[in-house]
Design a protein around this motif. Structure first.
Motif, PDB file in Angstrom:
ATOM      1  N   THR A  81     -31.882  -4.978 -11.669  1.00 31.74           N
ATOM      2  CA  THR A  81     -31.585  -4.623 -10.278  1.00 31.74           C
ATOM      3  C   THR A  81     -30.735  -3.373 -10.126  1.00 31.74           C
ATOM      4  N   GLY A  82     -30.298  -2.780 -11.240  1.00 33.02           N
ATOM      5  CA  GLY A  82     -29.446  -1.595 -11.152  1.00 33.02           C
ATOM      6  C   GLY A  82     -28.659  -1.393 -12.426  1.00 33.02           C
ATOM      7  N   PHE A  83     -27.329  -1.600 -12.315  1.00 32.85           N
ATOM      8  CA  PHE A  83     -26.458  -1.366 -13.454  1.00 32.85           C
ATOM      9  C   PHE A  83     -25.346  -2.405 -13.513  1.00 32.85           C
ATOM     10  N   ARG A  84     -24.880  -2.679 -14.726  1.00 33.24           N
ATOM     11  CA  ARG A  84     -23.700  -3.518 -14.942  1.00 33.24           C
ATOM     12  C   ARG A  84     -22.632  -2.599 -15.516  1.00 33.24           C
ATOM     13  N   LEU A  85     -21.496  -2.520 -14.812  1.00 29.40           N
ATOM     14  CA  LEU A  85     -20.398  -1.663 -15.225  1.00 29.40           C
ATOM     15  C   LEU A  85     -19.258  -2.530 -15.737  1.00 29.40           C
ATOM     16  N   THR A  86     -18.746  -2.189 -16.891  1.00 21.72           N
ATOM     17  CA  THR A  86     -17.561  -2.839 -17.432  1.00 21.72           C
ATOM     18  C   THR A  86     -16.483  -1.770 -17.520  1.00 21.72           C
ATOM     19  N   GLY A  87     -15.270  -2.135 -17.125  1.00 26.53           N
ATOM     20  CA  GLY A  87     -14.193  -1.159 -17.178  1.00 26.53           C
ATOM     21  C   GLY A  87     -12.881  -1.752 -16.727  1.00 26.53           C
ATOM     22  N   MET A  88     -11.935  -0.874 -16.450  1.00 23.00           N
ATOM     23  CA  MET A  88     -10.593  -1.289 -16.059  1.00 23.00           C
ATOM     24  C   MET A  88     -10.397  -1.059 -14.561  1.00 23.00           C
TER      25      MET A  88
ATOM     26  N   ALA B 145       0.799  -1.227   0.000  1.00 26.71           N
ATOM     27  CA  ALA B 145       0.000   0.000   0.000  1.00 26.71           C
ATOM     28  C   ALA B 145       0.832   1.277   0.000  1.00 26.71           C
ATOM     29  N   GLY B 146       2.052   1.215   0.500  1.00 29.46           N
ATOM     30  CA  GLY B 146       2.899   2.404   0.454  1.00 29.46           C
ATOM     31  C   GLY B 146       3.268   2.772  -0.976  1.00 29.46           C
ATOM     32  N   ARG B 147       3.496   1.766  -1.793  1.00 26.99           N
ATOM     33  CA  ARG B 147       3.863   1.985  -3.191  1.00 26.99           C
ATOM     34  C   ARG B 147       2.637   2.150  -4.088  1.00 26.99           C
ATOM     35  N   TYR B 148       1.555   1.425  -3.766  1.00 24.68           N
ATOM     36  CA  TYR B 148       0.314   1.470  -4.536  1.00 24.68           C
ATOM     37  C   TYR B 148      -0.831   1.864  -3.590  1.00 24.68           C
ATOM     38  N   PRO B 149      -0.959   3.155  -3.273  1.00 27.71           N
ATOM     39  CA  PRO B 149      -1.888   3.581  -2.227  1.00 27.71           C
ATOM     40  C   PRO B 149      -3.372   3.570  -2.598  1.00 27.71           C
ATOM     41  N   SER B 150      -3.699   3.284  -3.864  1.00 21.52           N
ATOM     42  CA  SER B 150      -5.120   3.304  -4.227  1.00 21.52           C
ATOM     43  C   SER B 150      -5.453   2.184  -5.204  1.00 21.52           C
ATOM     44  N   ILE B 151      -6.730   1.862  -5.219  1.00 21.09           N
ATOM     45  CA  ILE B 151      -7.312   0.943  -6.186  1.00 21.09           C
ATOM     46  C   ILE B 151      -8.280   1.775  -6.997  1.00 21.09           C
ATOM     47  N   THR B 152      -8.228   1.666  -8.314  1.00 21.22           N
ATOM     48  CA  THR B 152      -9.119   2.468  -9.150  1.00 21.22           C
ATOM     49  C   THR B 152      -9.943   1.573 -10.078  1.00 21.22           C
ATOM     50  N   PHE B 153     -11.115   2.049 -10.399  1.00 21.70           N
ATOM     51  CA  PHE B 153     -11.968   1.420 -11.404  1.00 21.70           C
ATOM     52  C   PHE B 153     -12.524   2.518 -12.281  1.00 21.70           C
ATOM     53  N   ARG B 154     -12.335   2.380 -13.571  1.00 26.41           N
ATOM     54  CA  ARG B 154     -12.860   3.353 -14.523  1.00 26.41           C
ATOM     55  C   ARG B 154     -13.769   2.607 -15.497  1.00 26.41           C
ATOM     56  N   SER B 155     -15.049   2.963 -15.460  1.00 32.41           N
ATOM     57  CA  SER B 155     -15.994   2.264 -16.321  1.00 32.41           C
ATOM     58  C   SER B 155     -15.879   2.749 -17.767  1.00 32.41           C
ATOM     59  N   THR B 156     -16.020   1.814 -18.685  1.00 32.31           N
ATOM     60  CA  THR B 156     -16.025   2.128 -20.116  1.00 32.31           C
ATOM     61  C   THR B 156     -17.395   1.863 -20.712  1.00 32.31           C
ATOM     62  N   ASP B 157     -18.252   1.137 -19.947  1.00 33.91           N
ATOM     63  CA  ASP B 157     -19.599   0.835 -20.417  1.00 33.91           C
ATOM     64  C   ASP B 157     -20.510   0.642 -19.208  1.00 33.91           C
ATOM     65  N   ILE B 158     -21.690   1.242 -19.265  1.00 35.15           N
ATOM     66  CA  ILE B 158     -22.696   1.088 -18.205  1.00 35.15           C
ATOM     67  C   ILE B 158     -23.989   0.644 -18.871  1.00 35.15           C
ATOM     68  N   THR B 159     -24.532  -0.474 -18.377  1.00 32.83           N
ATOM     69  CA  THR B 159     -25.762  -1.025 -18.927  1.00 32.83           C
ATOM     70  C   THR B 159     -26.792  -1.144 -17.810  1.00 32.83           C
ATOM     71  N   ALA B 160     -28.000  -0.673 -18.060  1.00 31.94           N
ATOM     72  CA  ALA B 160     -29.084  -0.832 -17.090  1.00 31.94           C
ATOM     73  C   ALA B 160     -29.524  -2.295 -17.076  1.00 31.94           C
ATOM     74  N   VAL B 161     -29.700  -2.844 -15.869  1.00 33.98           N
ATOM     75  CA  VAL B 161     -30.235  -4.193 -15.678  1.00 33.98           C
ATOM     76  C   VAL B 161     -31.384  -4.081 -14.679  1.00 33.98           C
TER      77      VAL B 161
END
Length: 124
Positions: free
Chosen positions: A52-59, A34-50
């Motif tokens: 119960t909510g949404f399905r997110l695809t990304g990196m 965690a000292g070297r990699y202090p965060s976890i990120t998710f960036r969606s490239t596609d959002i689809t309504a389902v």
């Protein structure tokens, strides 16, 4: 990474309680470097309504490694706010993380862990 929280553990001789959770979190932060990699990120490239909510695809980027993932987010309308919940399995080795172990493997964290997200968002 500082917001990581150890919720549960299975297979131990004793239940995972307060002090053990603190040690488990410290060990997780070491495993994630965690000292070297202090965060976890998710960036969606596609959002689809389902239904119960949404399905997110990304990196997702964890430990300096990026992989495409799909995450289902369940959304509940609470009137003045939305409640969002998600649960996703993550295999640590996919992100070049060696799962924590000690005592020659007698105590260890499994490779696949469950990441949960639970939040409320006030409507504008």
């Amino acid at each position: 990474m500082g917001s990581i929280d150890v919720i549960d553990g299975e297979g131990g001789l004793t239940p995972l309680i307060g002090p053990e959770k603190i040690v488990a979190k410290a060990n997780a932060l070491k495993s994630f470097d965690a000292g070297r990699y202090p965060s976890i990120t998710f960036r969606s490239t596609d959002i689809t309504a389902v239904d119960t909510g949404f399905r997110l695809t990304g990196m997702a980027e964890i430990h300096g490694v990026s992989r495409e993932v799909t995450v289902d987010v369940n959304v509940t309308d609470l009137g003045d706010r939305w409640h969002l919940v998600s649960e996703t399995a993550v295999r640590q080795s996919d992100y070049k993380i060696t799962p924590y172990s000690q005592m020659f493997g007698a105590m260890k964290v499994v490779d696949e862990v469950t990441v949960t997200f639970d939040a409320e968002y006030r409507k504008p």
